[in-house]
Design a protein around this motif. Structure first.
Motif, PDB file in Angstrom:
ATOM      1  N   MET A  99       0.827  -1.207   0.000  1.00 41.84           N
ATOM      2  CA  MET A  99       0.000   0.000   0.000  1.00 41.84           C
ATOM      3  C   MET A  99       0.861   1.255   0.000  1.00 41.84           C
ATOM      4  O   MET A  99       0.618   2.202  -0.765  1.00 41.84           O
ATOM      5  CB  MET A  99      -0.916   0.005   1.228  1.00 41.84           C
ATOM      6  CG  MET A  99      -2.094  -0.953   1.139  1.00 41.84           C
ATOM      7  SD  MET A  99      -3.285  -0.518  -0.165  1.00 41.84           S
ATOM      8  CE  MET A  99      -4.078   0.916   0.551  1.00 41.84           C
ATOM      9  N   VAL A 100       1.881   1.274   0.850  1.00 38.72           N
ATOM     10  CA  VAL A 100       2.749   2.452   0.930  1.00 38.72           C
ATOM     11  C   VAL A 100       3.488   2.651  -0.398  1.00 38.72           C
ATOM     12  O   VAL A 100       3.613   3.779  -0.887  1.00 38.72           O
ATOM     13  CB  VAL A 100       3.737   2.301   2.099  1.00 38.72           C
ATOM     14  CG1 VAL A 100       4.779   3.413   2.060  1.00 38.72           C
ATOM     15  CG2 VAL A 100       2.993   2.322   3.434  1.00 38.72           C
ATOM     16  N   ALA A 101       3.936   1.563  -0.999  1.00 42.25           N
ATOM     17  CA  ALA A 101       4.620   1.654  -2.290  1.00 42.25           C
ATOM     18  C   ALA A 101       3.699   2.194  -3.374  1.00 42.25           C
ATOM     19  O   ALA A 101       4.154   2.851  -4.323  1.00 42.25           O
ATOM     20  CB  ALA A 101       5.162   0.287  -2.697  1.00 42.25           C
ATOM     21  N   ALA A 102       2.393   1.944  -3.233  1.00 43.68           N
ATOM     22  CA  ALA A 102       1.413   2.441  -4.203  1.00 43.68           C
ATOM     23  C   ALA A 102       1.093   3.916  -3.993  1.00 43.68           C
ATOM     24  O   ALA A 102       0.406   4.525  -4.815  1.00 43.68           O
ATOM     25  CB  ALA A 102       0.134   1.607  -4.127  1.00 43.68           C
ATOM     26  N   GLY A 103       1.567   4.479  -2.873  1.00 44.33           N
ATOM     27  CA  GLY A 103       1.374   5.902  -2.640  1.00 44.33           C
ATOM     28  C   GLY A 103       0.251   6.249  -1.688  1.00 44.33           C
ATOM     29  O   GLY A 103      -0.191   7.402  -1.644  1.00 44.33           O
ATOM     30  N   ILE A 104      -0.209   5.291  -0.900  1.00 46.53           N
ATOM     31  CA  ILE A 104      -1.311   5.516   0.041  1.00 46.53           C
ATOM     32  C   ILE A 104      -0.813   5.379   1.477  1.00 46.53           C
ATOM     33  O   ILE A 104      -0.126   4.413   1.818  1.00 46.53           O
ATOM     34  CB  ILE A 104      -2.459   4.511  -0.209  1.00 46.53           C
ATOM     35  CG1 ILE A 104      -3.075   4.751  -1.592  1.00 46.53           C
ATOM     36  CG2 ILE A 104      -3.528   4.611   0.873  1.00 46.53           C
ATOM     37  CD1 ILE A 104      -3.727   6.105  -1.773  1.00 46.53           C
ATOM     38  N   GLY A 105      -1.184   6.339   2.331  1.00 48.44           N
ATOM     39  CA  GLY A 105      -0.831   6.261   3.738  1.00 48.44           C
ATOM     40  C   GLY A 105      -1.538   5.091   4.418  1.00 48.44           C
ATOM     41  O   GLY A 105      -2.726   4.868   4.205  1.00 48.44           O
ATOM     42  N   PHE A 106      -0.794   4.328   5.212  1.00 45.57           N
ATOM     43  CA  PHE A 106      -1.355   3.147   5.887  1.00 45.57           C
ATOM     44  C   PHE A 106      -0.632   2.999   7.219  1.00 45.57           C
ATOM     45  O   PHE A 106       0.486   2.489   7.271  1.00 45.57           O
ATOM     46  CB  PHE A 106      -1.154   1.901   5.021  1.00 45.57           C
ATOM     47  CG  PHE A 106      -1.822   0.663   5.553  1.00 45.57           C
ATOM     48  CD1 PHE A 106      -3.151   0.409   5.279  1.00 45.57           C
ATOM     49  CD2 PHE A 106      -1.119  -0.241   6.339  1.00 45.57           C
ATOM     50  CE1 PHE A 106      -3.774  -0.737   5.771  1.00 45.57           C
ATOM     51  CE2 PHE A 106      -1.731  -1.384   6.830  1.00 45.57           C
ATOM     52  CZ  PHE A 106      -3.061  -1.635   6.554  1.00 45.57           C
ATOM     53  N   GLU A 107      -1.269   3.476   8.298  1.00 44.23           N
ATOM     54  CA  GLU A 107      -0.568   3.569   9.571  1.00 44.23           C
ATOM     55  C   GLU A 107      -1.300   2.883  10.730  1.00 44.23           C
ATOM     56  O   GLU A 107      -0.946   3.087  11.886  1.00 44.23           O
ATOM     57  CB  GLU A 107      -0.332   5.041   9.921  1.00 44.23           C
ATOM     58  CG  GLU A 107       0.527   5.778   8.890  1.00 44.23           C
ATOM     59  CD  GLU A 107       0.713   7.243   9.202  1.00 44.23           C
ATOM     60  OE1 GLU A 107       0.273   7.678  10.284  1.00 44.23           O
ATOM     61  OE2 GLU A 107       1.290   7.958   8.362  1.00 44.23           O
ATOM     62  N   ILE A 108      -2.304   2.072  10.453  1.00 47.68           N
ATOM     63  CA  ILE A 108      -3.025   1.415  11.540  1.00 47.68           C
ATOM     64  C   ILE A 108      -2.145   0.362  12.206  1.00 47.68           C
ATOM     65  O   ILE A 108      -1.455  -0.398  11.535  1.00 47.68           O
ATOM     66  CB  ILE A 108      -4.328   0.771  11.011  1.00 47.68           C
ATOM     67  CG1 ILE A 108      -5.368   1.864  10.775  1.00 47.68           C
ATOM     68  CG2 ILE A 108      -4.887  -0.247  11.982  1.00 47.68           C
ATOM     69  CD1 ILE A 108      -6.724   1.357  10.429  1.00 47.68           C
ATOM     70  N   GLU A 109      -2.192   0.318  13.538  1.00 50.50           N
ATOM     71  CA  GLU A 109      -1.440  -0.675  14.294  1.00 50.50           C
ATOM     72  C   GLU A 109      -1.956  -2.072  13.953  1.00 50.50           C
ATOM     73  O   GLU A 109      -3.149  -2.349  14.079  1.00 50.50           O
ATOM     74  CB  GLU A 109      -1.608  -0.427  15.795  1.00 50.50           C
ATOM     75  CG  GLU A 109      -0.712  -1.253  16.685  1.00 50.50           C
ATOM     76  CD  GLU A 109       0.745  -0.850  16.594  1.00 50.50           C
ATOM     77  OE1 GLU A 109       1.595  -1.707  16.879  1.00 50.50           O
ATOM     78  OE2 GLU A 109       1.036   0.316  16.241  1.00 50.50           O
ATOM     79  N   PRO A 110      -1.077  -2.986  13.494  1.00 50.71           N
ATOM     80  CA  PRO A 110      -1.549  -4.331  13.156  1.00 50.71           C
ATOM     81  C   PRO A 110      -1.958  -5.116  14.394  1.00 50.71           C
ATOM     82  O   PRO A 110      -1.489  -4.846  15.509  1.00 50.71           O
ATOM     83  CB  PRO A 110      -0.332  -4.967  12.468  1.00 50.71           C
ATOM     84  CG  PRO A 110       0.841  -4.217  13.004  1.00 50.71           C
ATOM     85  CD  PRO A 110       0.369  -2.815  13.254  1.00 50.71           C
ATOM     86  N   ALA A 111      -2.825  -6.102  14.179  1.00 51.15           N
ATOM     87  CA  ALA A 111      -3.229  -6.994  15.266  1.00 51.15           C
ATOM     88  C   ALA A 111      -2.141  -8.033  15.495  1.00 51.15           C
ATOM     89  O   ALA A 111      -1.391  -8.380  14.573  1.00 51.15           O
ATOM     90  CB  ALA A 111      -4.542  -7.686  14.897  1.00 51.15           C
ATOM     91  N   GLU A 112      -2.022  -8.519  16.717  1.00 51.76           N
ATOM     92  CA  GLU A 112      -1.087  -9.600  16.994  1.00 51.76           C
ATOM     93  C   GLU A 112      -1.508 -10.838  16.212  1.00 51.76           C
ATOM     94  O   GLU A 112      -2.702 -11.117  16.067  1.00 51.76           O
ATOM     95  CB  GLU A 112      -1.052  -9.901  18.487  1.00 51.76           C
ATOM     96  CG  GLU A 112      -0.424  -8.803  19.335  1.00 51.76           C
ATOM     97  CD  GLU A 112       1.030  -8.556  18.974  1.00 51.76           C
ATOM     98  OE1 GLU A 112       1.741  -9.531  18.638  1.00 51.76           O
ATOM     99  OE2 GLU A 112       1.462  -7.383  19.016  1.00 51.76           O
ATOM    100  N   SER A 113      -0.528 -11.583  15.722  1.00 50.48           N
ATOM    101  CA  SER A 113      -0.840 -12.762  14.914  1.00 50.48           C
ATOM    102  C   SER A 113      -1.632 -13.803  15.682  1.00 50.48           C
ATOM    103  O   SER A 113      -2.331 -14.631  15.093  1.00 50.48           O
ATOM    104  CB  SER A 113       0.451 -13.380  14.372  1.00 50.48           C
ATOM    105  OG  SER A 113       1.338 -13.700  15.425  1.00 50.48           O
TER     106      SER A 113
END
Length: 334
Positions: A99-113
């Motif tokens: 997503m970031v490489a595509a130019g879109i901000g993506f900053e949500i904290e991921p969930a634990e696996s």
């Protein structure tokens, strides 16, 4: 005078890693899949399908309906921030980086696996270009109100919410919160029905969304006919136009029907030979949202959306390769 916004669109959706496969018709039939639609399934059932495809060539893309739309906005030259929940697993890391490489901000904290895997969508495309989707939502269903960054939202001109979020209670709450806060912050709300089966299941909820929050609605001809209970597309469009200022209804190679302040506008499409229809509606919405936030007229925005959708159906996968499409914009809208 209001200050200009930093970003065009704040997207909210199910963050799903798309797994793309070309299959024959008998694969769909032999596994009793709902051809041309999206079916929710658990990890085990989806895993069995993947085992059957181990000799096929598979492609991976960060996806989900709203994510595809956000990428189309970026490829048009626009800006955006995306909110979707992934896990700390390998798929989640790939998703965020893509997503970031595509130019879109993506900053949500991921969930634990330990909470589960990143959601995946197995997209099966048959020779007639029809796509059948088999989706394991994974941790995307844990997207919550707490994940909606109001500071980021306030910096955007539009919020964009996908109907697929209604399938689980927490994402549904997050969607409604996004719309309510959008209204409070002076951010316009765009909404997409996403799929006809959602219209059947959540029609009453969607009617409330249109009445209370929605400034711009995206849907296709089948969805709107089902929603309004009429086969006459123009009658349906006029009904929706009484609730929403801007309605964009895609209608395959016929282009789209637009309702702008209760005035109907037909915008011609770009007839092409389809290879894979997945992502076409998402790209259309991205083109339109880019246009609405970057000075295009409604008709120009719809034409740009039609163009992006027509390009998507000629390739395998939900987004165009090669990054920016802006060099085509002036030619297409003129």
């Amino acid at each position: 005078m209001t200050e200009p916004k930093s970003f065009n669109v704040f997207g909210v959706g199910n963050a799903l890693l798309d797994i793309l496969a070309l299959v024959e018709d008998n694969f769909i039939q032999s596994h009793d899949l709902n051809r041309g639609a999206m079916t929710l399934m658990d990890t085990v059932k989806q895993g069995k399908l993947l085992q059957q495809l181990e000799n096929n060539s598979l492609e991976l893309r960060c996806g989900g309906s709203a994510a595809n739309t956000m990428i189309a906005i970026a490829q048009s030259g626009g800006t955006g921030i995306y909110s979707g929940k992934v896990s700390t697993d390998t798929n989640g890391e790939f998703y965020q980086q893509d997503m970031v490489a595509a130019g879109i901000g993506f900053e949500i904290e991921p969930a634990e696996s330990s909470q589960g895997p990143t959601g995946t969508c197995l997209v099966l495309t048959t020779p007639d270009a029809e796509r059948t989707m088999c989706t394991n939502l994974g941790v995307s269903t844990t997207l919550s109100v707490a994940d909606i960054n109001l500071d980021h939202l306030s910096q955007c001109e539009y919020s964009y919410i996908e109907g697929y979020l209604w399938d689980a209670p927490e994402p549904r709450k997050a969607s409604i919160e996004t719309m309510e806060q959008s209204k409070r912050l002076g951010v316009k709300v765009a909404f997409t029905f996403s799929d006809m089966f959602l219209v059947g299941r959540f029609g009453d909820d969607f009617r409330s969304v249109l009445t209370e929050y929605c400034d711009v609605l995206f849907c296709n001809a089948d969805e709107v006919r089902h929603f309004c209970g009429s086969e006459d597309l123009e009658v349906c469009a006029r009904q929706l136009g009484e609730k929403v200022n801007f309605v964009f209804i895609t209608n395959s190679d016929k282009g789209c029907l637009v309702v702008e302040n209760q005035t109907l506008i037909h915008v011609h499409g770009f007839p092409v030979k389809p290879v894979d229809t997945v992502g076409a509606g998402d790209a259309f919405a991205g083109g339109v949202l880019y246009g609405l936030t970057n000075g295009l007229t409604t008709t120009q925005a719809a034409r740009w959306g039609n163009y992006l959708g027509s390009q998507i159906v000629q390739i395998h996968g939900p987004r165009l390769p090669g990054g920016s499409q802006r060099d085509k914009l002036k030619e297409i809208i003129s």
